[in-house]
Write a protein that holds these residues in place. Structure first.
Motif: not given
Length: 239
Positions: A83-92, A94-96, A98-103
């Protein structure tokens, strides 16, 4: 007289004898170091055997329960780690995102439907492409990298406004296009640009974070003239 004295003498006990007053036999002496011995009753022996058996059963059941609890805890720990690994992948992700939302709303393609302009007294086109920006933020420090036959060179486009489709023409002043390829004969183009989040490169492999090369000014083809004409784009926003 002498005979009576003899009888009385014979009747006197020896000083070394230990006779009981009642005439019973003498009691055996018990050594203080001797250990007492007991005789177990048969019923007590059976109860002892049953008790020992019950203790063995209880010990075995406790061992089984302990092993089961340990195995269950191991499963819980493994599930928690997954579960922790899945949550970490999901957070990653989501972060990517958010960073690509314009590009991710930028696109570049070659447009062979636009005829190449050729005028010996003006600029002769060697390549035409379109750069679309469907983001709500501008693109800055935009460079087009393309191989026109002389190796991959960089061409400064400038800034691209939001919600626009920009037609980019690369041409040479006059008609001297020797050594240059035109149209579909050129290599795959790539575009470098910055947005409000970071620096990006978009090429045939896709979009990824990457800044301009530090020696970009030395890679600019000075013979190539750049013409950028913006137009309107639809469906603007952010992903």
């Amino acid at each position: 007289m002498e005979q009576n004295a003899t009888r009385l003498k014979d009747a006197e006990p020896d000083s070394g004898q230990n006779l009981s007053v009642t005439g019973a036999e003498p009691r055996p002496r018990i050594s203080p170091d001797a250990e007492p011995t007991f005789r177990l009753d048969g019923r007590y022996e059976v109860m002892q055997i049953v008790t020992n058996g019950l203790m063995l059963v209880v010990t075995a059941m406790a061992t089984i329960f302990a092993f089961s609890a340990l195995n269950e805890q191991r499963i819980i720990n493994r599930n928690q780690a997954e579960m922790n690994r899945s949550q970490l992948e999901l957070n990653t992700l989501e972060k990517e995102r958010a960073q690509r939302r314009y590009a991710s709303r930028v696109a570049l393609w070659s447009d062979d439907s636009i005829p190449l302009h050729s005028d010996p007294n003006d600029m002769t086109d060697v390549y035409v492409s379109r750069l679309q920006n469907r983001a709500t933020v501008p693109l800055t420090s935009v460079y087009l990298a393309v191989d026109l036959g002389t190796g991959t060179k960089f061409h400064q486009i400038g800034d691209i406004r939001p919600c626009s489709i920009t037609t980019i023409r690369l041409g040479i002043e006059g008609g001297d296009t020797d050594g240059y390829r035109t149209g579909q004969n050129i290599g795959d183009p790539a575009v470098y640009f910055n947005d409000v989040v970071g620096s990006w490169l978009m090429d045939r492999s896709g979009l990824r974070p990457q800044p301009l090369p530090q020696d970009v000014t030395s890679l600019v083809d000075r013979r190539i003239e750049v013409s950028a004409k913006p137009g309107e784009a639809t469906d603007c926003g952010s992903d």
